[in-house]
Write an enzyme that holds these catalytic residues in place. Structure first.
Site, short mmCIF file in Angstrom:
data_model
loop_
_atom_site.label_atom_id
_atom_site.label_comp_id
_atom_site.label_asym_id
_atom_site.label_seq_id
_atom_site.Cartn_x
_atom_site.Cartn_y
_atom_site.Cartn_z
N HIS A 183 -7.90 6.26 12.13
CA HIS A 183 -7.55 7.23 11.08
C HIS A 183 -8.28 8.55 11.29
CE1 HIS A 183 -5.91 4.54 7.59
NE2 HIS A 183 -4.96 4.96 8.39
N LYS B 82 0.87 -1.18 0.00
CA LYS B 82 0.00 0.00 0.00
C LYS B 82 0.90 1.22 0.00
CE LYS B 82 -4.29 -1.36 2.20
NZ LYS B 82 -5.14 -1.17 3.40
N GLU C 137 -7.32 -5.92 -1.20
CA GLU C 137 -8.30 -5.55 -0.18
C GLU C 137 -9.75 -5.61 -0.66
OE1 GLU C 137 -6.95 -2.50 2.58
OE2 GLU C 137 -9.02 -1.88 2.77
N1 GLY Z 1 -2.13 -1.48 6.87
C1 GLY Z 1 -3.15 -2.30 6.37
C2 GLY Z 1 -2.82 -2.97 5.09
O1 GLY Z 1 -1.69 -2.97 4.67
O2 GLY Z 1 -3.70 -3.52 4.47
#
Ligand code: GLY
Length: 367
Positions: A252, A143, A237
């Site tokens: 967050h 990410k 994801e």
């Molecule tokens: N920090 C969460 C992920 O890398 O998905």
């Protein structure tokens, strides 16, 4: 009208190696050159790391082209810095045959990864994380991104590293606040995936805080194994990787509402407490775990108090813009028990009624 179908083949599978150990940073540049004999190397680091012995250890007597991000930290994690880095690389005629080396914490790694993702449509990136948060989390999994004025990682891309080198001795240069806050990502991994690892962290906290090599190597290895097992299944994801966002929805929001005065780990600790309160309200249990977590965070000297300047409305506004929100309402990762994420209706992240979330934020604000 005529139609032509363009078939995109599945992306080729890729893999990379994460090297974990102590006191080996001085050997890493030679290892990178061996891995990428044909590549031009470009180093990205920040003003804090540049002052430490970590940069000297990596480079030894060599001097490779570099960009030092100043000021270090989230304030520089924006598109303006990315443009400056890219223009620096262009002026020095770096081509597609570049390997970007990221030496530093999460901000450096996220930015260097993003630069590597978009520079000339993509070049290699090698991650050398030097903070607890980067070694546990951000340097692995690809990410990358930078913040907009509105939200965190608004510009971003998935860009897997070509190699990762985790030398736990680099953590010696961190101040106590940063070191401790970064451990929250290790606690998160234990909570979502491995109760025994949670017990290890509780039992060995003093040795970890004393920065002893062996427990630090052990937790680096556990973190990487847990994270790798999740992203191998769900790199982009779509579902399971969401479990890695445990504590991050409210975390967050608090980080952003604090104008990044709160460290990421501190914010995630608040988010983990929030998730535990929600779990209790939903009858998922965890009363004992909530007390244990508060105790651990106290030992880590993490301040869980939300200042009066941050309002419930602000937190609600930010979570409604969460990247994973559906119809402007976030999905929450919750635990079924320590070491096991709640998996229900084929999902790892769940809708929680607004009144429960509001009550939880009230508790956090007034604790
Ligand atoms: N920090 C969460 C992920 O890398 O998905």
């Amino acid at each position: 009208m005529q139609k032509i179908k363009v078939k995109i083949p599945a992306s080729p599978a890729a893999s990379y190696t994460i090297a974990i150990g102590s006191n080996f940073l001085h050997t890493v540049l030679a290892q990178i050159k061996k891995l990428f004999p044909e590549k031009q190397l470009f180093l990205i680091t920040d003003g804090n790391v540049a002052k430490t012995k970590n940069l000297k250890a990596l480079l030894g007597k060599e001097n490779i082209p570099k960009f030092v991000i100043t000021p270090a930290g989230e304030k520089s994690k924006n598109i303006k810095t990315v443009i400056k880095i890219i223009e620096t690389m262009e002026k020095q005629a770096f081509g597609r045959d570049t390997a970007v080396i990221a030496l530093g914490g999460g901000t450096v790694g996220d930015m260097a990864g993003f630069v590597a993702a978009i520079y000339k449509r993509g070049v290699d990136v090698v991650q050398i994380p030097t903070t607890t948060v980067a070694q546990a989390d951000s340097a692995i999994g690809g990410k990358t991104g930078v913040d907009s004025l509105i939200s965190k990682n608004a510009f971003g891309s998935f860009k897997n590293p070509s190699a990762v080198f985790i030398d736990v001795s680099t953590l010696k240069t961190l101040n106590e606040k940063q070191f401790n806050a970064g451990l929250v990502e290790s606690i998160k991994h234990a909570l979502i995936a491995d109760e025994k690892y949670f017990d290890f962290l509780k039992k060995n906290l003093n040795d970890i805080l004393a920065r002893k090599s062996k427990p630090l190597e052990y937790i680096a290895m556990k973190n990487c194994k847990i994270k790798a097992s999740v992203i191998e299944e769900d790199p982009f994801e779509k579902n399971k990787r969401r479990s890695l966002n445990y504590g991050h929805t409210i975390g967050h929001a608090v980080e952003s509402a604090s104008n990044y005065k709160f460290l990421h780990g501190q914010s995630v600790a608040i988010g983990i407490i929030a998730a535990n309160i929600i779990e209790q309200k939903l009858g998922l249990g965890g009363k004992e775990r909530l007390e244990e977590l508060k105790d651990i965070f106290e030992k880590l000297k993490i301040n869980l108090e939300i200042p009066k300047s941050i309002t419930k409305k602000q937190i609600l506004d930010i979570i409604s813009r969460d990247k994973k929100a559906v119809q402007k309402w976030p999905r929450f990762v919750l635990l079924e028990k320590t070491g096991k994420v709640l998996y229900r209706d084929g999902q790892y992240a769940h809708k929680v009624e607004r009144n429960i979330v509001e009550e939880t934020i009230d508790i956090l604000i007034n604790q």
